[in-house]
Design an enzyme around this catalytic site. Structure first.
Site, PDB file in Angstrom:
ATOM      1  N   ARG A 181      25.043 -17.813  15.430  1.00  0.00           N
ATOM      2  CA  ARG A 181      24.007 -17.942  14.395  1.00  0.00           C
ATOM      3  C   ARG A 181      24.471 -18.907  13.308  1.00  0.00           C
ATOM      4  O   ARG A 181      23.704 -19.705  12.778  1.00  0.00           O
ATOM      5  CB  ARG A 181      23.666 -16.562  13.819  1.00  0.00           C
ATOM      6  CG  ARG A 181      22.826 -15.722  14.781  1.00  0.00           C
ATOM      7  CD  ARG A 181      22.336 -14.422  14.140  1.00  0.00           C
ATOM      8  NE  ARG A 181      23.358 -13.400  14.069  1.00  0.00           N
ATOM      9  CZ  ARG A 181      23.503 -12.403  14.950  1.00  0.00           C
ATOM     10  NH1 ARG A 181      22.679 -12.301  15.981  1.00  0.00           N
ATOM     11  NH2 ARG A 181      24.457 -11.516  14.806  1.00  0.00           N
TER      12      ARG A 181
ATOM     13  N   ASP B 211       9.146 -12.211  20.325  1.00  0.00           N
ATOM     14  CA  ASP B 211       9.804 -11.047  20.928  1.00  0.00           C
ATOM     15  C   ASP B 211       8.717 -10.090  21.400  1.00  0.00           C
ATOM     16  O   ASP B 211       7.596 -10.106  20.881  1.00  0.00           O
ATOM     17  CB  ASP B 211      10.731 -10.341  19.920  1.00  0.00           C
ATOM     18  CG  ASP B 211      11.814  -9.508  20.600  1.00  0.00           C
ATOM     19  OD1 ASP B 211      12.973  -9.960  20.644  1.00  0.00           O
ATOM     20  OD2 ASP B 211      11.488  -8.403  21.085  1.00  0.00           O
ATOM     21  N   SER B 212       9.044  -9.234  22.367  1.00  0.00           N
ATOM     22  CA  SER B 212       8.044  -8.277  22.840  1.00  0.00           C
ATOM     23  C   SER B 212       8.176  -6.931  22.118  1.00  0.00           C
ATOM     24  O   SER B 212       7.491  -5.976  22.465  1.00  0.00           O
ATOM     25  CB  SER B 212       8.180  -8.086  24.355  1.00  0.00           C
ATOM     26  OG  SER B 212       9.502  -7.719  24.672  1.00  0.00           O
TER      27      SER B 212
ATOM     28  N   ASP C 237      17.604 -16.542  23.945  1.00  0.00           N
ATOM     29  CA  ASP C 237      18.647 -15.512  24.018  1.00  0.00           C
ATOM     30  C   ASP C 237      18.090 -14.263  24.702  1.00  0.00           C
ATOM     31  O   ASP C 237      17.911 -13.221  24.076  1.00  0.00           O
ATOM     32  CB  ASP C 237      19.142 -15.185  22.600  1.00  0.00           C
ATOM     33  CG  ASP C 237      20.299 -14.194  22.618  1.00  0.00           C
ATOM     34  OD1 ASP C 237      20.957 -14.047  23.666  1.00  0.00           O
ATOM     35  OD2 ASP C 237      20.540 -13.552  21.576  1.00  0.00           O
TER      36      ASP C 237
ATOM     37  N   CYS D 173      23.557 -13.320  28.777  1.00  0.00           N
ATOM     38  CA  CYS D 173      24.516 -12.241  28.517  1.00  0.00           C
ATOM     39  C   CYS D 173      24.710 -11.409  29.780  1.00  0.00           C
ATOM     40  O   CYS D 173      25.112 -10.257  29.739  1.00  0.00           O
ATOM     41  CB  CYS D 173      24.058 -11.372  27.345  1.00  0.00           C
ATOM     42  SG  CYS D 173      22.475 -10.575  27.600  1.00  0.00           S
TER      43      CYS D 173
END
Ligand code: SAH
Length: 393
Positions: A206, A247-248, A297, A337
């Site tokens: 970040r 985002d969900s 991400d 990830c």
């Protein structure tokens, strides 16, 4: 003391100090969940002390390769002490730090994050579940803190035959914790947030993103899989004119908006999109939108190598779409990830996505998890977060 004996030739990985014993390697011996066992070679030579887990494919996880070491409360105190001391030497500029990172710290299945004055922990294996009390005591005495929240509600616990559980393990207090990262104030919900509450593994990235947005003068930024907007705050702090967080999860997006406000950043420059990222990338492309910086991400698409192929297609898809939305000279921070996708494979996937999108770029930097999420030389599986910073040509 119970012991397990390995099949002939199966001692090799333990001799290389790999911490896991798989079900198929064991010739005989069994124990209760989390019970300490002595692991021997086929011909009876000591290999390790380990925690037995009767229902897991990973049938035993190593505590120690030292025959003289006793696995007792003092052992856990020593391990926690070493893990905390390592973070102190890293001199992390934040009050939110991962203090224990499972296998890398010699405590398989234990994750402990410190959020200001509160610890948030996951006990994900039978071994740490059995020693929970001793570990909790060690954590408090070594950090000098009094509050420890347990977030043992991850689905991997089921593989160990453990039921999900969460709540205060020691002390009590607010579950919304104010933390500071790179001078930004963020609020972490240890009771309902993902994992232990926040993704500390992306802390360094970040910072890098904020700096890059400023250096390259990125005006329009798209933050995909934004969660609570860490990268969005970074972008605005870096001088972005317009940031879209996708985002969900509606609560995550609400937190993202709150984080923009908390930091005195211009709220009119931030927009949230409660949607599936793949679908959003497609509709933004249809609208002919262009972004100067994009973050990708996503959650773990491939927990293990057996899921790698399907995951590869999913990663390629979103990266191809992101490349298509990237303005010339634009910046892409793209991550995986997935433990099942190596850094090398991820690089190949992203390269393929660039070719399909007809886009080339400079590889500015390879990205990894913050240093308080260490990997060890003998446990490459621990290296889960990898990313690439790409500058479109
Ligand atoms: N970048 C974040 C962490 C991202 S975690 C940070 O720095 O903190 C992954 C996020 O992806 C989660 O917030 C989850 O809600 C979201 N997510 C998962 N699947 C999704 C999908 N198909 N579309 C949009 N968001 C999704």
């Amino acid at each position: 003391m119970k012991s397990i004996r390995l099949r002939p030739g199966r001692e090799r990985s333990l001799l290389r100090r790999h911490p896991w014993v798989f079900e198929g390697s064991i010739e005989k011996g069994r124990a209760d969940p989390g019970e300490t066992v002595r692991v021997d070679t086929h011909d009876g030579k000591f290999l390790a002390w380990a925690a037995y887990s009767p229902s897991s494919m990973i049938r035993a996880r190593t505590w120690s390769f030292d025959e003289q070491e006793r696995i007792d409360a003092a052992f856990f105190e020593r391990r926690v002490q070493a893990a905390v001391a390592m973070r102190a030497r890293l001199a992390i500029q934040s009050d939110a730090v991962r203090l224990v990172h499972g296998e890398a710290d010699g405590l398989p299945g234990l994750i402990v994050d410190r959020y200001a004055d509160t610890l948030s922990a996951q006990f994900l294996s039978s071994g740490v579940e059995r020693w929970k009390g001793a570990i909790a005591d060690a954590l408090l005495s070594i950090t000098g803190l009094t509050k420890l929240y347990e977030r043992s509600d991850a689905s991997v616990r089921a593989l160990e035959g453990l039921a999900p559980t969460s709540g205060w393990l020691r002390g009590e207090g607010p579950t919304d914790i104010a933390i500071h990262e790179h001078g930004w104030q963020l609020s972490v919900d240890v009771a309902h947030g993902h994992k232990t509450g926040y993704y500390l593994d992306q802390r360094d990235n970040r910072r890098l993103f904020c700096d890059a947005v400023r250096r390259f003068g990125c005006a329009r930024v798209l933050n995909c899989y934004s969660y609570t907007g860490g990268f969005s705050v970074a972008a605005l702090a870096g001088g972005a004119q317009e940031v879209v967080s996708v985002d969900s999860s509606a609560p995550a997006l609400a937190a993202a908006s709150e984080h923009v406000r908390l930091n005195g950043l211009d709220e009119t420059r931030h927009r949230t999109l409660d949607a599936d990222v793949n679908a959003s990338l497609r509709s933004l492309a249809q609208e002919g939108q262009r972004f100067d910086a994009i973050v990708l991400d996503p959650p773990k698409f491939a927990p293990t190598a057996s899921h790698a192929e399907r995951a590869a297609r999913a990663y390629k898809d979103i990266n191809r779409l992101a490349f298509g939305l990237l303005a010339p000279g634009g910046l892409l921070f793209t991550f995986s990830c997935s433990g099942g996708v190596s850094a090398e494979l991820f690089h190949k996937i992203v390269a393929g996505a660039g070719i399909d999108a007809g886009v080339d770029g400079y590889l500015l930097q390879r990205l990894e998890a913050s240093s308080d999420h260490p990997t060890t030389v003998n446990f490459p599986e621990g290296e889960y977060l990898k990313g690439l910073a790409i500058l479109r040509r």
